[in-house]
Design a protein around this motif. Structure first.
Motif, PDB file in Angstrom:
ATOM      1  N   ALA A 115      31.062   4.026 105.039  1.00 31.69           N
ATOM      2  CA  ALA A 115      32.133   3.021 105.064  1.00 31.69           C
ATOM      3  C   ALA A 115      33.118   3.377 106.167  1.00 31.69           C
ATOM      4  CB  ALA A 115      32.858   2.968 103.719  1.00 31.69           C
ATOM      5  N   GLU A 116      33.801   2.353 106.637  1.00 37.31           N
ATOM      6  CA  GLU A 116      34.831   2.555 107.649  1.00 37.31           C
ATOM      7  C   GLU A 116      36.183   2.644 106.961  1.00 37.31           C
ATOM      8  OE1 GLU A 116      36.231   0.662 111.904  1.00 37.31           O
ATOM      9  OE2 GLU A 116      35.199  -0.612 110.457  1.00 37.31           O
ATOM     10  N   ARG A 117      36.901   3.687 107.299  1.00 32.46           N
ATOM     11  CA  ARG A 117      38.251   3.864 106.758  1.00 32.46           C
ATOM     12  C   ARG A 117      39.178   4.262 107.899  1.00 32.46           C
ATOM     13  NH1 ARG A 117      36.575   6.202 101.330  1.00 32.46           N
ATOM     14  NH2 ARG A 117      35.833   4.297 100.348  1.00 32.46           N
ATOM     15  N   ASP A 118      40.224   3.509 108.077  1.00 35.97           N
ATOM     16  CA  ASP A 118      41.213   3.791 109.125  1.00 35.97           C
ATOM     17  C   ASP A 118      40.566   3.929 110.500  1.00 35.97           C
ATOM     18  OD1 ASP A 118      43.261   3.810 107.187  1.00 35.97           O
ATOM     19  OD2 ASP A 118      42.853   5.915 106.729  1.00 35.97           O
ATOM     20  N   TRP A 140      34.288   6.124 110.665  1.00 40.71           N
ATOM     21  CA  TRP A 140      33.171   6.001 109.743  1.00 40.71           C
ATOM     22  C   TRP A 140      32.979   7.302 108.994  1.00 40.71           C
ATOM     23  CZ3 TRP A 140      31.175   1.367 108.848  1.00 40.71           C
ATOM     24  CH2 TRP A 140      31.401   0.367 109.802  1.00 40.71           C
ATOM     25  N   HIS A 141      32.759   7.195 107.682  1.00 40.94           N
ATOM     26  CA  HIS A 141      32.540   8.365 106.832  1.00 40.94           C
ATOM     27  C   HIS A 141      31.421   8.068 105.840  1.00 40.94           C
ATOM     28  CE1 HIS A 141      36.106  10.607 108.079  1.00 40.94           C
ATOM     29  NE2 HIS A 141      36.718   9.436 108.125  1.00 40.94           N
ATOM     30  N   SER A 188      33.650  11.619 103.156  1.00 39.50           N
ATOM     31  CA  SER A 188      34.961  11.249 102.617  1.00 39.50           C
ATOM     32  C   SER A 188      35.385  12.361 101.659  1.00 39.50           C
ATOM     33  CB  SER A 188      34.884   9.917 101.873  1.00 39.50           C
ATOM     34  OG  SER A 188      34.100  10.054 100.696  1.00 39.50           O
ATOM     35  N   VAL A 218      30.448   8.120 102.276  1.00 36.18           N
ATOM     36  CA  VAL A 218      31.235   8.123 101.053  1.00 36.18           C
ATOM     37  C   VAL A 218      30.395   8.463  99.823  1.00 36.18           C
ATOM     38  CG1 VAL A 218      32.963   6.527 101.971  1.00 36.18           C
ATOM     39  CG2 VAL A 218      31.004   5.627 100.711  1.00 36.18           C
TER      40      VAL A 218
END
Length: 147
Positions: free
Chosen positions: A135-138, A141-142, A64, A144
């Protein structure tokens, strides 16, 4: 002992409801959890492999934005790709091969409860990292946080 229809019908209905609940609610949830854990493990593996290769663009794309900045700060560099190069530079050929061969699996992933951050416990590695938080964002998976 005499069994009549008035006793069997409610038992059969309850059994049917429990069976359908298991098939349509519990089983799909388990598959979704497994797919999520596999995606998290793959994300962590991708990052570890990129770090081992010194592949800054790939590693920094998995991180991230704040995690990439944190890695650069930790390494004392101006940006994330330079930090990745700095991490990989001292690795021996054997260490690079070890990192490239390492595949993280769902066994390394702590199943998510309500927390959106999913810990991935790392095996011993030349970077001395012990855990990635993913974590999943949009829909992607990244990593963080790198500990």
């Amino acid at each position: 002992m005499k069994i009549d229809a008035s006793t069997c019908l409610p038992v059969a209905a309850v059994t049917l409801i429990l069976g359908l609940t298991y098939v349509f609610v519990v089983m799909p949830s388990g598959r979704q959890d497994r797919a999520e854990q596999d995606a998290v493990a793959r994300t962590a593996t991708d990052l570890m492999h990129a770090l081992g290769r010194g592949d800054g663009p790939t590693a920094c794309a998995v991180l991230s934005g704040p995690a990439a900045t944190s890695l650069a700060t930790r390494q004392g560099t101006a940006d994330c790709p330079t930090a990745v190069t700095s991490l990989a530079r001292p690795l021996t050929a054997e260490q690079r091969e070890f990192i490239e061969a390492e595949e993280l699996t769902d066994e390394h992933v702590t199943p998510r409860k309500k927390d959106p951050l999913i810990p991935v416990e790392l095996p011993a590695n030349p970077f001395d990292f012990t855990q990635f938080l993913v974590a999943e964002r949009d829909g992607e998976w990244h990593v963080v946080r790198v500990d």
